[in-house]
Write an enzyme that holds these catalytic residues in place. Structure first.
Site, PDB file in Angstrom:
ATOM      1  N   GLU A 232       6.606   6.209   4.449  1.00  0.00           N
ATOM      2  CA  GLU A 232       7.095   6.331   5.974  1.00  0.00           C
ATOM      3  C   GLU A 232       6.677   7.141   6.888  1.00  0.00           C
ATOM      4  O   GLU A 232       6.489   7.151   7.957  1.00  0.00           O
ATOM      5  CB  GLU A 232       8.630   6.213   5.737  1.00  0.00           C
TER       6      GLU A 232
ATOM      7  N   LYS B 131      12.931  -5.577  11.844  1.00  0.00           N
ATOM      8  CA  LYS B 131      14.258  -5.542  12.085  1.00  0.00           C
ATOM      9  C   LYS B 131      14.590  -6.336  13.300  1.00  0.00           C
ATOM     10  O   LYS B 131      15.741  -7.023  13.194  1.00  0.00           O
ATOM     11  CB  LYS B 131      14.723  -3.887  12.599  1.00  0.00           C
TER      12      LYS B 131
ATOM     13  N   GLU C  24      22.321  -2.664   7.346  1.00  0.00           N
ATOM     14  CA  GLU C  24      22.738  -2.709   6.313  1.00  0.00           C
ATOM     15  C   GLU C  24      24.109  -1.702   5.786  1.00  0.00           C
ATOM     16  O   GLU C  24      24.879  -2.121   5.288  1.00  0.00           O
ATOM     17  CB  GLU C  24      21.685  -2.245   5.190  1.00  0.00           C
TER      18      GLU C  24
HETATM   19  O1  F6P Z   1      14.240   1.937   9.073  1.00  0.00           O
HETATM   20  C1  F6P Z   1      13.991   2.841   8.684  1.00  0.00           C
HETATM   21  C2  F6P Z   1      14.955   4.020   8.698  1.00  0.00           C
HETATM   22  O2  F6P Z   1      15.122   4.337   9.995  1.00  0.00           O
HETATM   23  C3  F6P Z   1      14.673   5.500   7.944  1.00  0.00           C
HETATM   24  O3  F6P Z   1      13.667   6.044   8.451  1.00  0.00           O
HETATM   25  C4  F6P Z   1      16.004   5.830   7.517  1.00  0.00           C
HETATM   26  O4  F6P Z   1      16.062   6.830   6.385  1.00  0.00           O
HETATM   27  C5  F6P Z   1      16.805   4.589   7.049  1.00  0.00           C
HETATM   28  O5  F6P Z   1      16.235   3.799   8.119  1.00  0.00           O
HETATM   29  C6  F6P Z   1      18.292   4.839   7.417  1.00  0.00           C
HETATM   30  O6  F6P Z   1      18.670   5.094   8.729  1.00  0.00           O
HETATM   31  P1  F6P Z   1      19.996   5.855   9.177  1.00  0.00           P
HETATM   32  O7  F6P Z   1      20.313   6.940   8.304  1.00  0.00           O
HETATM   33  O8  F6P Z   1      19.963   6.035  10.557  1.00  0.00           O
HETATM   34  O9  F6P Z   1      20.961   4.585   8.701  1.00  0.00           O
END
Ligand code: F6P
Length: 551
Positions: A355, A506, A214
């Site tokens: 989480e 994912k 994202e």
């Molecule tokens: O997919 C979950 C997660 O890893 C969370 O624990 C985390 O806060 C979020 O995605 C965003 O991760 P990042 O800061 O590495 O983009």
């Protein structure tokens, strides 16, 4: 099985609590029998006041819960987290977010290295950027000061700073606006960018890993947006900063090395607000305000670290939660801030609690033998009262709730705040006392409606009060929950600091992406999945031909 793993559900203390749950008096009876109940089941910490007397606890229950914590060696686990032990065992990492808000100069060891100087350097760098933007030394390509700070991140790299920016609205610096883009849905970025002046927009790309789909997709589109709107390639670096534990990836993306803020593997994403992930907060409210937020959290850390369990706010909150979850069968927990500026608190705590503790494997990999995190949900009061409170009062499932409020509001507007507080208090009283059918009849109205008007009561709530929603109070509140979550993880025997469950979805999304027809294009019928997923892909793909462009 590692030596530290014991199955608490087979312990004497667990059996005692199970028996006590069968004989627990109603809260109405307990309050009637003991005028001192509220005082005995309350505590103060770091400027917060917690009243957990409106839970179905007794002295014996509390005593047994504390004995359970001793059986789980909660104090040993607490010492281990503060000592920098690699308690996130599945990832081999220490868990040291409290170090981020300790500005006393104390040493914090990680694998033999004192990380305090690294933290101080990063804070100084944050302050440097805030100062440079404030003085006009750092501007966008046109030389005009930055006005908008768009934080691009998701999960812990979004929820914490978003909550804090909203909560600290009275501290906002005039003429500045922080915006948050998290969703991969392009509408989120497009809506956030609509009407923005690229010359005065700074993008903060926050991602611990710098690989999150994202965030990377949104950051690339933001960069393209800037490039299309007159910034020369050489100027792009002026409009981007990054926060990451993967600084090389941030530099490869095009962020100037001097604008990459560091995060470390010993800071979990959902506990990262206190790091440079809080940059949007510092830019929107000033570095001084951000420092006060850290101070409030640090005060709670000190309380948690030093107070005996019987007077330890995070530990007590955790133990009451375990009582409700494991012995009274409560499966859902509502977070109800009676403060519009805390509107994002339920979302923030959903990630923090679910989480962290939404796990069904113990630290040693064996299945858990007791329920872990409840479903967390919520809304600000009084909005929730007009939405889901009906179920809290009369539903067939008992839901526990935290009610959070400040004695004083940041604004004086008629008697709004008095009304808000009256509702806060009335709800916790009503949930505790309930109303019998006789009382409903005595209150008047049609007799046949008395059963409908009766409420069972005995619905557990904890009230958390602060004087006002200051940066310090917010810091203390969030640290309170962080430590509560840690304590519950210890009692449930799980690792609160990994999140393996999010991986599978994912991975599958990466595969399915190639099966989605591009806009206006086509794909062969899907065959690689279950019949439902194949059918859904085909249904969507059959409609990817636009009937008439609408953008
Ligand atoms: O997919 C979950 C997660 O890893 C969370 O624990 C985390 O806060 C979020 O995605 C965003 O991760 P990042 O800061 O590495 O983009």
């Amino acid at each position: 099985m590692p030596r530290d793993m014991i199955d608490l559900t087979t312990s004497e203390e667990w059996r005692t609590l199970t028996a006590l749950a069968r004989s627990a008096p109603t809260m109405r009876a307990a309050f009637a029998a003991d005028p001192d109940r509220a005082r005995r089941f309350s505590c103060s910490a770091a400027g917060l006041f917690l009243d957990f007397s409106k839970n179905r606890i007794t002295d014996e229950v509390l005593h047994a819960l504390i004995a359970l914590a001793a059986r789980a060696d909660l104090e040993g686990a607490r010492a281990a987290i503060f000592a920098g032990a690699p308690i996130n065992a599945t990832e081999g990492r220490a868990v040291l977010h409290p170090a981020l808000r300790d500005r006393t100069g104390a040493a914090w060891p990680v694998r033999g290295e004192n990380v305090a100087p690294l933290i101080a350097a990063e804070l100084a760098k944050m302050k440097g950027l805030c100062d440079a933007i404030g003085s006009g030394a750092a501007t966008g390509y046109s030389g005009r000061p930055f006005e908008t700070f768009v934080n691009i991140g998701i999960g812990g790299s979004d929820l914490g700073p978003q909550l804090a920016v909203e909560a600290l609205r009275p501290c906002w610096i005039d003429g500045r606006r922080a915006a948050f883009v998290s969703n991969i849905d392009g509408q989120h970025l497009a809506d956030a960018l609509a009407g923005l002046d690229p010359a005065t927009t700074l993008f903060i790309v926050a991602s611990k890993t710098f690989t999150t789909e994202e965030t990377m997709t949104n950051a690339a589109s933001a960069r393209a947006w800037l490039q299309e709107r007159s910034a020369r390639d050489a100027d792009l670096a002026r409009h981007f900063v990054a926060i990451s534990a993967n600084p090389r990836a941030a530099r490869d993306f095009g962020v100037d090395a001097a604008r990459v803020f560091r995060l470390w593997d010993w800071v979990g994403g959902r506990f990262s607000l206190w790091s440079a992930v809080g940059l949007a907060v510092a830019l929107q409210t000033g570095f001084e305000t951000f420092s006060r937020l850290l101070d409030g959290a640090h005060a709670m850390d000190e309380h948690f670290r030093n107070a005996p369990l019987a007077a330890n706010a995070p530990a007590l909150l955790a133990l009451v939660g375990v009582w409700n979850r494991n012995f009274l069968g409560v499966g859902a927990h509502a977070v109800l801030p009676y403060d519009q500026h805390l509107a994002r608190l339920p979302a923030y705590l959903q990630q923090a609690e679910m989480e962290s503790n939404g796990k069904s494997r113990r630290r040693d990999g064996a299945p858990v033998t007791a329920k872990t995190a409840p479903v967390v949900f919520g809304e600000p009061g009084t909005n929730g009262q007009h939405a889901f409170f009906q179920l809290l009062h009369q539903g067939t499932d008992v839901v526990s709730a935290d009610f959070i409020a400040a004695a004083r509001s940041s604004i004086r507007l008629g008697d709004h705040h008095e009304r808000l507080l009256a509702n806060f208090l009335a709800q916790t009283e009503a949930l505790m006392r309930g109303r019998t059918e006789e009382e409903a009849r005595a209150a008047g109205g049609e007799a046949r409606l008395a059963p409908h008007r009766a409420c069972p009561g005995d619905r557990p709530t904890t009230s958390i009060l602060m004087e006002e929603l200051s940066p310090e109070a917010l810091g203390a509140l969030l640290a309170l929950y962080e430590h509560k979550i840690f304590c519950q993880g210890v009692l449930w025997g799980i690792n609160s600091f990994d999140q393996w469950g999010v991986e599978l979805g994912k991975t599958l999304a990466a595969t399915i992406l190639g099966e989605i027809a591009p806009h206006g294009g086509a794909r062969p019928p899907a065959t690689r999945h279950d019949s439902s997923t194949n059918q859904l892909i085909d249904w969507i793909n059959a409609r990817r031909e636009p009937k008439g462009e609408k953008r």
